[in-house]
Design an enzyme around this catalytic site. Structure first.
Site, PDB file in Angstrom:
ATOM      1  N   HIS A 107       0.759  -1.124  -0.035  1.00  0.00           N
ATOM      2  CA  HIS A 107       0.091   0.033   0.290  1.00  0.00           C
ATOM      3  C   HIS A 107       0.770   1.319  -0.009  1.00  0.00           C
ATOM      4  O   HIS A 107       2.061   1.365   0.237  1.00  0.00           O
ATOM      5  CB  HIS A 107      -0.927  -0.059   1.168  1.00  0.00           C
ATOM      6  CG  HIS A 107      -0.416   0.367   2.537  1.00  0.00           C
ATOM      7  ND1 HIS A 107      -0.334  -0.857   3.547  1.00  0.00           N
ATOM      8  CD2 HIS A 107       0.084   1.204   3.078  1.00  0.00           C
ATOM      9  CE1 HIS A 107       0.253  -0.410   4.492  1.00  0.00           C
ATOM     10  NE2 HIS A 107       0.530   1.092   4.514  1.00  0.00           N
ATOM     11  N   ARG A 159      -2.062  11.214   3.555  1.00  0.00           N
ATOM     12  CA  ARG A 159      -3.145  11.990   4.626  1.00  0.00           C
ATOM     13  C   ARG A 159      -4.017  12.694   4.135  1.00  0.00           C
ATOM     14  O   ARG A 159      -3.691  13.655   3.222  1.00  0.00           O
ATOM     15  CB  ARG A 159      -2.002  12.662   5.566  1.00  0.00           C
ATOM     16  CG  ARG A 159      -0.967  11.946   6.442  1.00  0.00           C
ATOM     17  CD  ARG A 159      -0.396  12.924   7.535  1.00  0.00           C
ATOM     18  NE  ARG A 159       0.810  12.033   8.085  1.00  0.00           N
ATOM     19  CZ  ARG A 159       0.673  11.003   9.085  1.00  0.00           C
ATOM     20  NH1 ARG A 159      -0.433  10.721   9.400  1.00  0.00           N
ATOM     21  NH2 ARG A 159       1.784  10.517   9.200  1.00  0.00           N
ATOM     22  N   ASN A 173      -6.459  12.298  10.179  1.00  0.00           N
ATOM     23  CA  ASN A 173      -6.178  12.681  11.638  1.00  0.00           C
ATOM     24  C   ASN A 173      -7.350  13.620  12.154  1.00  0.00           C
ATOM     25  O   ASN A 173      -7.789  14.526  11.445  1.00  0.00           O
ATOM     26  CB  ASN A 173      -4.734  13.645  11.762  1.00  0.00           C
ATOM     27  CG  ASN A 173      -3.958  12.632  11.529  1.00  0.00           C
ATOM     28  OD1 ASN A 173      -3.599  11.697  11.931  1.00  0.00           O
ATOM     29  ND2 ASN A 173      -2.944  13.088  10.560  1.00  0.00           N
ATOM     30  N   HIS A 211       3.963  11.100  -7.054  1.00  0.00           N
ATOM     31  CA  HIS A 211       2.843  10.638  -7.435  1.00  0.00           C
ATOM     32  C   HIS A 211       2.475   9.219  -7.297  1.00  0.00           C
ATOM     33  O   HIS A 211       3.571   8.502  -7.238  1.00  0.00           O
ATOM     34  CB  HIS A 211       2.342  10.830  -8.904  1.00  0.00           C
ATOM     35  CG  HIS A 211       3.354  10.452 -10.161  1.00  0.00           C
ATOM     36  ND1 HIS A 211       4.411  10.900 -10.295  1.00  0.00           N
ATOM     37  CD2 HIS A 211       3.162   9.077 -10.407  1.00  0.00           C
ATOM     38  CE1 HIS A 211       5.021  10.168 -11.261  1.00  0.00           C
ATOM     39  NE2 HIS A 211       4.348   9.104 -11.433  1.00  0.00           N
ATOM     40  N   GLU A 266      -0.964   9.648 -11.625  1.00  0.00           N
ATOM     41  CA  GLU A 266      -0.822   9.642 -12.914  1.00  0.00           C
ATOM     42  C   GLU A 266      -1.783   8.310 -13.368  1.00  0.00           C
ATOM     43  O   GLU A 266      -1.813   7.285 -12.894  1.00  0.00           O
ATOM     44  CB  GLU A 266       0.798   9.133 -13.340  1.00  0.00           C
ATOM     45  CG  GLU A 266       1.100   8.959 -14.743  1.00  0.00           C
ATOM     46  CD  GLU A 266       2.613   8.587 -14.848  1.00  0.00           C
ATOM     47  OE1 GLU A 266       3.093   8.975 -16.025  1.00  0.00           O
ATOM     48  OE2 GLU A 266       3.295   8.419 -13.733  1.00  0.00           O
TER      49      GLU A 266
END
Length: 131
Positions: free
Chosen positions: A6, A10, A57, A72, A122
């Site tokens: 992964h 944030r 958060n 990216h 992208e």
């Protein structure tokens, strides 16, 4: 042997981000874990095991400064032109399609789109090394 599983970003607004990634890339919530002070949301689709991890958060009210180190994340698609048109139709404001050539041969055909938090994404035509 390591396997990429992964990439975490944030985000300020969970619902807005989940909606964007669902519309743009067909990613759905695979798991959601709430903790004191933050929530982790893992997004994926049936095409791959790799996930986008959203970290929210709870006390954050200001957009994150992305800095000058973030590049990216990339997604490969079967029909780039159709995806570009679909993104435009959804109001996702994709950048124009571009092509990269190396030694006279097409290396990549792609466009970029920006998510609600300013992250660049992208979108590449499946071709060559981009599968």
């Amino acid at each position: 042997m390591a396997k990429a599983i992964h990439s975490m970003i944030r985000v300020l607004d969970e619902a807005r981000s989940v909606d964007f990634y669902a519309k743009a890339f067909g990613l759905g919530v695979a798991d959601r874990f709430g903790f004191d002070g933050f929530t982790l949301v893992y997004l994926r689709n049936a095409e791959a095991d790799f996930e986008v991890e959203l970290t929210i958060n709870h006390d954050r009210t200001e957009p994150y400064a992305l800095g000058d180190g973030y590049g990216h994340i990339a997604f490969a698609v079967d029909d780039l032109d159709a995806e570009h048109a679909r993104f435009e139709g959804l109001g996702l404001k994709p950048n124009p399609v571009k092509e990269f050539f190396r030694d006279g041969a097409l290396l990549a055909k792609f466009f970029f789109v920006t998510d609600p938090d300013g992250y660049k994404i992208e979108v590449l035509q499946k071709h060559g090394r981009y599968r």
